[in-house]
Enzyme design. Structure first.
Site, PDB file in Angstrom:
ATOM      1  CG  ASP A 166      -1.781   1.191   1.347  1.00  0.00           C
ATOM      2  OD1 ASP A 166      -1.608   2.144   0.558  1.00  0.00           O
ATOM      3  OD2 ASP A 166      -2.673   1.199   2.224  1.00  0.00           O
TER       4      ASP A 166
ATOM      5  CG  ASN B 121       1.089   3.128 -12.828  1.00  0.00           C
ATOM      6  OD1 ASN B 121       0.705   3.742 -13.817  1.00  0.00           O
ATOM      7  ND2 ASN B 121       0.453   2.053 -12.368  1.00  0.00           N
TER       8      ASN B 121
ATOM      9  CE1 TYR C 156      -5.858  10.132 -10.873  1.00  0.00           C
ATOM     10  CE2 TYR C 156      -6.809  11.790 -12.321  1.00  0.00           C
ATOM     11  CZ  TYR C 156      -6.010  10.680 -12.146  1.00  0.00           C
ATOM     12  OH  TYR C 156      -5.382  10.098 -13.220  1.00  0.00           O
TER      13      TYR C 156
ATOM     14  CE  LYS D  21      -2.571  10.807 -11.364  1.00  0.00           C
ATOM     15  NZ  LYS D  21      -1.498   9.801 -11.340  1.00  0.00           N
TER      16      LYS D  21
HETATM   17  N1  LIG Z   1      -6.803   5.394 -17.310  1.00  0.00           N
HETATM   18  C1  LIG Z   1      -6.722   6.671 -17.634  1.00  0.00           C
HETATM   19  O1  LIG Z   1      -7.552   7.198 -18.398  1.00  0.00           O
HETATM   20  C2  LIG Z   1      -5.604   7.523 -17.100  1.00  0.00           C
HETATM   21  C3  LIG Z   1      -5.456   8.829 -17.577  1.00  0.00           C
HETATM   22  C4  LIG Z   1      -4.442   9.628 -17.097  1.00  0.00           C
HETATM   23  C5  LIG Z   1      -3.570   9.141 -16.133  1.00  0.00           C
HETATM   24  N2  LIG Z   1      -3.727   7.869 -15.682  1.00  0.00           N
HETATM   25  C6  LIG Z   1      -2.796   7.416 -14.653  1.00  0.00           C
HETATM   26  O2  LIG Z   1      -2.212   6.199 -15.043  1.00  0.00           O
HETATM   27  C7  LIG Z   1      -1.881   5.454 -13.863  1.00  0.00           C
HETATM   28  C8  LIG Z   1      -2.433   4.059 -13.980  1.00  0.00           C
HETATM   29  O3  LIG Z   1      -3.847   4.131 -14.076  1.00  0.00           O
HETATM   30  P1  LIG Z   1      -4.722   2.935 -14.634  1.00  0.00           P
HETATM   31  O4  LIG Z   1      -5.713   3.548 -15.514  1.00  0.00           O
HETATM   32  O5  LIG Z   1      -3.843   1.861 -15.122  1.00  0.00           O
HETATM   33  O6  LIG Z   1      -5.484   2.494 -13.296  1.00  0.00           O
HETATM   34  P2  LIG Z   1      -5.936   1.074 -12.764  1.00  0.00           P
HETATM   35  O7  LIG Z   1      -7.049   1.381 -11.801  1.00  0.00           O
HETATM   36  O8  LIG Z   1      -6.173   0.101 -13.866  1.00  0.00           O
HETATM   37  O9  LIG Z   1      -4.663   0.592 -11.940  1.00  0.00           O
HETATM   38  C9  LIG Z   1      -4.272   1.233 -10.773  1.00  0.00           C
HETATM   39  C10 LIG Z   1      -3.548   0.214  -9.913  1.00  0.00           C
HETATM   40  O10 LIG Z   1      -3.117   0.883  -8.708  1.00  0.00           O
HETATM   41  C11 LIG Z   1      -3.359   0.014  -7.618  1.00  0.00           C
HETATM   42  N3  LIG Z   1      -3.474   0.760  -6.377  1.00  0.00           N
HETATM   43  C12 LIG Z   1      -4.548   1.504  -5.966  1.00  0.00           C
HETATM   44  N4  LIG Z   1      -4.302   1.972  -4.730  1.00  0.00           N
HETATM   45  C13 LIG Z   1      -3.055   1.541  -4.372  1.00  0.00           C
HETATM   46  C14 LIG Z   1      -2.269   1.697  -3.217  1.00  0.00           C
HETATM   47  N5  LIG Z   1      -2.712   2.386  -2.148  1.00  0.00           N
HETATM   48  N6  LIG Z   1      -1.042   1.133  -3.194  1.00  0.00           N
HETATM   49  C15 LIG Z   1      -0.603   0.411  -4.259  1.00  0.00           C
HETATM   50  N7  LIG Z   1      -1.317   0.210  -5.358  1.00  0.00           N
HETATM   51  C16 LIG Z   1      -2.532   0.783  -5.430  1.00  0.00           C
HETATM   52  C17 LIG Z   1      -4.648  -0.691  -7.992  1.00  0.00           C
HETATM   53  O11 LIG Z   1      -4.838  -1.879  -7.230  1.00  0.00           O
HETATM   54  C18 LIG Z   1      -4.441  -0.952  -9.467  1.00  0.00           C
HETATM   55  O12 LIG Z   1      -3.782  -2.184  -9.684  1.00  0.00           O
HETATM   56  C19 LIG Z   1      -2.439   6.256 -12.688  1.00  0.00           C
HETATM   57  O13 LIG Z   1      -1.424   7.070 -12.144  1.00  0.00           O
HETATM   58  C20 LIG Z   1      -3.488   7.105 -13.342  1.00  0.00           C
HETATM   59  O14 LIG Z   1      -3.760   8.287 -12.607  1.00  0.00           O
HETATM   60  C21 LIG Z   1      -4.717   7.046 -16.132  1.00  0.00           C
END
Ligand SMILES: NC(=O)c1ccc[n+]([C@@H]2O[C@H](COP(=O)([O-])OP(=O)(O)OC[C@H]3O[C@@H](n4cnc5c(N)ncnc54)[C@H](O)[C@@H]3O)[C@@H](O)[C@H]2O)c1
Length: 266
Positions: A62, A89, A153, A157
């Site tokens: 975590d 990430n 969020y 960010k």
């Molecule tokens: N999906 C999008 O549209 C998008 C857009 C811009 C930025 N992002 C960024 O990309 C990154 C990945 O996002 P994603 O879309 O793959 O999300 P996702 O929800 O598919 O994956 C996020 C992962 O983080 C893990 N997680 C959550 N809380 C946690 C914690 N306290 N400790 C450790 N792990 C934790 C979750 O279990 C999950 O496996 C993030 O930083 C997100 O902000 C995503």
């Protein structure tokens, strides 16, 4: 093999973008610690990497818990050696109207999204500064650059961009590079709930993108691997939008401002 013999931690590596980054870093020779709060997801990704012939270890972490983060870095050190690449990430965005946003949700979204990168960076920097080498890559978002909702969020960010610059300047003299990527909409499980409510959401969102589509995790992976590699040896403190042109401007708005202008949309 750009990362042969290097040790990389990917937080939130069990899903979406993190999963693809973990696999890609491993395919380029890195020993990858897949750190995720959902232990079975981390294990599944580490197994995928091993099956493909890579070196990987799952760690249930975590990122908001400093002792868990320290344990993760120690486990990495014992298994593979000091962490040389950290990809911050893991993040969370909770959908809520601003006036309904609870204090608890604000604190949790900001803790995962901003405190996590703080704790993980702090935990790897001792080894990086001692070794006079290291890379921290922060996954931010277009939400850090302009307004797209999810206030907690987005504030977190935006905070990551400040942290990126602070650490790039503070630890540059120790050979540590710190950069950020600001992705636009990515096709990942993070969108699952919204897609259940609105199955057409990706199609509707795509029309705001100058390049006409949302992103895939692979679109970000190419930029992430470049920024973490020696090809980017003189890049630090940078924020790279990987967003299909989204934050470059708004064509519909431009056409409405320039009265009578032609519609160039194909
Ligand atoms: N999906 C999008 O549209 C998008 C857009 C811009 C930025 N992002 C960024 O990309 C990154 C990945 O996002 P994603 O879309 O793959 O999300 P996702 O929800 O598919 O994956 C996020 C992962 O983080 C893990 N997680 C959550 N809380 C946690 C914690 N306290 N400790 C450790 N792990 C934790 C979750 O279990 C999950 O496996 C993030 O930083 C997100 O902000 C995503």
């Amino acid at each position: 093999m750009r990362f042969q013999g290097r040790v990389a931690v990917i937080t939130g590596g069990g899903s979406g973008l993190g999963r693809v980054l973990a696999r890609r870093f491993a395919a380029e020779g890195a020993s990858v610690i897949v750190a995720d709060v959902v232990g079975h997801s981390a294990t599944a990704v580490a197994d995928e990497i091993s099956e493909a012939g890579g070196r990987s270890l799952a760690h249930t972490t975590d990122v908001t818990d400093s002792s868990g983060v320290e344990a993760m870095v120690e486990t990495a050190r014992e298994a593979f050696g000091p962490v040389q690449i950290l990809v911050n990430n893991a993040a969370r965005a909770t959908d809520a109207d601003f006036l309904d946003l609870s204090e608890e949700t604000w604190e949790e979204d900001v803790a995962i999204t901003l405190k996590g990168p703080f704790l993980c960076s702090q935990a790897v920097l001792a080894d990086m500064t001692e070794n006079r080498s290291g890379v921290i890559l922060n996954i931010a978002s277009v939400n850090a650059l302009t307004y797209f909702g999810n206030e907690a969020y987005s504030a977190a960010k935006a905070g990551i961009l400040s942290l990126t610059r602070s650490l790039a300047v503070r630890y540059g003299p120790f050979g540590v590079r710190v950069n950020a990527i600001a992705p636009g909409t990515l096709r990942t499980p993070a969108w699952e709930q919204r897609r259940q409510k609105d199955p057409e959401v990706f199609e509707r969102v795509s029309k705001w993108y100058p390049l006409g589509r949302i992103g895939e995790p692979e679109d970000v992976a190419g930029a992430a691997l470049f920024l973490a590699s020696d090809e980017a040896a003189w890049i630090s403190g940078a924020v790279l939008p990987v967003d299909g042109g989204l934050t470059a401007g708004n064509l519909q708005m431009a056409q409405e401002i320039v009265i009578g202008s032609e519609d160039h949309t194909p």
